[in-house]
Design an enzyme around this catalytic site. Sequence first.
Site, short mmCIF file in Angstrom:
data_model
loop_
_atom_site.label_atom_id
_atom_site.label_comp_id
_atom_site.label_asym_id
_atom_site.label_seq_id
_atom_site.Cartn_x
_atom_site.Cartn_y
_atom_site.Cartn_z
N ARG A 1 -0.24 16.62 -32.54
CA ARG A 1 -1.55 17.07 -33.02
C ARG A 1 -2.37 17.50 -31.80
O ARG A 1 -2.38 16.81 -30.78
CB ARG A 1 -2.25 15.94 -33.76
CG ARG A 1 -3.58 16.36 -34.35
CD ARG A 1 -4.26 15.20 -35.06
NE ARG A 1 -5.27 14.60 -34.23
CZ ARG A 1 -6.35 13.93 -34.69
NH1 ARG A 1 -6.52 13.79 -35.99
NH2 ARG A 1 -7.22 13.41 -33.87
N TYR B 1 -15.11 15.34 -32.31
CA TYR B 1 -14.04 14.54 -32.91
C TYR B 1 -12.68 14.82 -32.24
O TYR B 1 -12.34 15.97 -31.99
CB TYR B 1 -13.92 14.85 -34.41
CG TYR B 1 -12.65 14.28 -34.97
CD1 TYR B 1 -12.58 12.93 -35.28
CD2 TYR B 1 -11.51 15.06 -35.12
CE1 TYR B 1 -11.39 12.36 -35.73
CE2 TYR B 1 -10.33 14.51 -35.58
CZ TYR B 1 -10.28 13.17 -35.88
OH TYR B 1 -9.10 12.61 -36.32
N ASP C 1 -6.54 18.87 -36.90
CA ASP C 1 -7.41 18.23 -37.89
C ASP C 1 -8.81 18.85 -37.80
O ASP C 1 -9.47 18.74 -36.76
CB ASP C 1 -7.47 16.72 -37.57
CG ASP C 1 -8.09 15.90 -38.69
OD1 ASP C 1 -8.73 16.48 -39.58
OD2 ASP C 1 -7.92 14.66 -38.66
N HIS D 1 -11.17 17.87 -39.80
CA HIS D 1 -11.98 16.70 -40.13
C HIS D 1 -13.16 17.01 -41.06
O HIS D 1 -14.32 16.64 -40.76
CB HIS D 1 -12.43 15.98 -38.85
CG HIS D 1 -12.34 14.49 -38.96
ND1 HIS D 1 -13.43 13.70 -39.20
CD2 HIS D 1 -11.27 13.65 -38.87
CE1 HIS D 1 -13.03 12.42 -39.24
NE2 HIS D 1 -11.73 12.38 -39.06
N GLU E 1 -5.37 20.14 -41.20
CA GLU E 1 -5.75 18.97 -41.98
C GLU E 1 -7.24 18.99 -42.34
O GLU E 1 -8.07 19.39 -41.53
CB GLU E 1 -5.43 17.73 -41.14
CG GLU E 1 -5.80 16.43 -41.75
CD GLU E 1 -5.45 15.27 -40.83
OE1 GLU E 1 -4.64 15.43 -39.90
OE2 GLU E 1 -6.02 14.19 -41.04
N GLU F 1 -6.65 11.65 -46.54
CA GLU F 1 -6.76 10.35 -45.85
C GLU F 1 -7.90 9.51 -46.42
O GLU F 1 -7.87 8.29 -46.29
CB GLU F 1 -6.87 10.50 -44.33
CG GLU F 1 -8.15 11.13 -43.86
CD GLU F 1 -8.23 11.28 -42.33
OE1 GLU F 1 -7.24 11.70 -41.73
OE2 GLU F 1 -9.29 10.98 -41.78
N ARG G 1 -2.06 12.80 -47.44
CA ARG G 1 -2.43 12.02 -46.27
C ARG G 1 -2.77 10.55 -46.55
O ARG G 1 -3.05 9.79 -45.62
CB ARG G 1 -3.65 12.69 -45.62
CG ARG G 1 -3.35 14.00 -44.97
CD ARG G 1 -2.64 13.81 -43.67
NE ARG G 1 -3.51 13.28 -42.63
CZ ARG G 1 -3.13 12.41 -41.70
NH1 ARG G 1 -1.91 11.94 -41.68
NH2 ARG G 1 -3.98 11.99 -40.79
N GLU H 1 2.08 10.05 -39.16
CA GLU H 1 1.17 9.99 -38.00
C GLU H 1 1.41 8.66 -37.29
O GLU H 1 1.50 7.61 -37.93
CB GLU H 1 -0.28 10.07 -38.49
CG GLU H 1 -1.30 10.07 -37.37
CD GLU H 1 -2.74 10.17 -37.91
OE1 GLU H 1 -2.96 9.88 -39.10
OE2 GLU H 1 -3.63 10.53 -37.12
N TRP I 1 -18.75 14.11 -40.70
CA TRP I 1 -18.05 13.72 -39.47
C TRP I 1 -16.56 13.96 -39.59
O TRP I 1 -15.95 13.87 -40.58
CB TRP I 1 -18.27 12.23 -39.14
CG TRP I 1 -17.50 11.85 -37.92
CD1 TRP I 1 -17.74 12.23 -36.61
CD2 TRP I 1 -16.30 11.07 -37.86
NE1 TRP I 1 -16.80 11.73 -35.77
CE2 TRP I 1 -15.88 11.01 -36.51
CE3 TRP I 1 -15.53 10.40 -38.84
CZ2 TRP I 1 -14.74 10.34 -36.10
CZ3 TRP I 1 -14.41 9.74 -38.43
CH2 TRP I 1 -14.01 9.69 -37.05
C1 GCO Z 1 -6.65 11.06 -38.49
C2 GCO Z 1 -8.02 10.66 -38.88
C3 GCO Z 1 -8.66 9.61 -38.06
C4 GCO Z 1 -9.86 9.09 -38.85
C5 GCO Z 1 -10.02 7.63 -38.67
C6 GCO Z 1 -11.13 7.08 -39.53
O1 GCO Z 1 -6.27 12.15 -38.88
O2 GCO Z 1 -5.98 10.26 -37.88
O3 GCO Z 1 -8.81 11.75 -39.17
O4 GCO Z 1 -9.00 10.06 -36.79
O5 GCO Z 1 -11.01 9.76 -38.52
O6 GCO Z 1 -8.82 7.02 -38.95
O7 GCO Z 1 -11.05 5.73 -39.64
MG MG Z 2 -7.50 13.16 -40.15
#
Ligand code: GCO
Ligand code: MG
Length: 415
Positions: free
Chosen positions: A147, A159, A223, A225, A249, A275, A296, A352, A415
């Site tokens: 990644r 991030y 990602d 995010h 992602e 996720e 995810r 991951e 975020w």
């Molecule tokens: C990822 C995630 C993490 C999350 C985190 C939040 O793809 O691994 O986006 O970075 O932000 O796990 O608790």
């Molecule tokens: Mg993520």
Amino acid sequence: MTIESAEVLVSSPGRNFVTLRITTSDGVTGLGDATVNGRELSVVSYLKDHVVPLLVGLDEHRIEDTWQYLYRGAYWRRGPITMAAIAAVDTALWDIKAKIAGLPLYQLLGGRSREGLLCYGHASGADLPELFDSIRHHQAEGYRAIRVQTGIPGLPNVYGVASSANSATTAEGVTARYDHEPARPGSKPVEESWDTRAYIRHVPTVFEAVRNEFGPELPLLHDAHHRLTPIQAAKVGKSLEPYDLFWLEDVTPAENQAVLRRVREHTTTPLAIGEVFNTIHDYRELFEEQLIDYVRSPITHAGGVTGLRRIFDYASVYQIKSGVHGPTDVSPVGLAAAIHLGIAIPNFGIQEYMQHSAATHDVFQTDYTFEGGMLKPGEAAGLGVEYDDVAGAAHEYAPAYLPVNRLLDGSMHDW
Ligand code: GCO
Ligand code: MG
């Protein structure tokens, strides 16, 4: 036999973890992960006050019935806290059942479908030279999929980029950049900044440079995010097509699922989402319209082995594969469960794997292995994870929060 007791264990070996340990009347124990990053104590209360009292006296073999009892019986369905609590109970019961059977958990899930789980690691850097170092460092550790996250010119902290706070100097005096760990100890979240236009301009230049340096073979992931609008997401997906990503992602906030149609109409870059999803219902539109390529959700936040297995079976109808969330906030218990499930399911995609710290492994002793870029389950009966109470007690809970994100004019952003 019945469930005799259940304890909620909180430990903070560098980051907070919530673990459930169930003990049967015959003295068999099972572990489950209930860590919800930045909101840990809510799950502790949910478990201690409302779940543990219901478990005592139940037949530990009735995993499905216990799942339904906690899901339907709560009336207030779904949500990360409820589903993490159910996940912890479910995982601990699978651990117990496999220990009683004398088999590693994956054998109860159908046995091996592959030799190991291909993993991706998190390379990052404030700029390209740092990023390239980080990619090489991950390759040297064996990772075969990476990644890629970088700093954005003009933005102080974004991030996914490991800061110097995440670095450590080894005995040989080498500074290793560890994976990005977003939760920071403290009583308030730190603030990060964001400028979507600067990101959209910058991100294709990063992938062009990485492809030029590392060639066409290396699977690359990224990602976003949850930060883009649908049309911005479409633009980013399209701009990254020449660099052949394994996945892009969380392009848009997960709540607005229908907009993924628009993104799909514009780009062939594969998409991974989920996720922050907790149940099979969260995926219905995304699966049935085939709007994503990878799922995810982790075991920890989606109702355990039982919940996630059901999601993967549903996904398989649409040729959608697993891409289980495996940051450091999923504990070694949650990760071990994901490895057992991932080795067994037919539609595994990628896992991951950020690697837990040595302090975390003092508390959670595991028998899974990482070699040649692949995770493999061990052969111990159950999940293959032991919890060390003494080491756990040495690391007291400390409040920690995920960052919040503001646009340059000060507005709150995702975020
Ligand atoms: C990822 C995630 C993490 C999350 C985190 C939040 O793809 O691994 O986006 O970075 O932000 O796990 O608790
Ligand atoms: Mg993520």
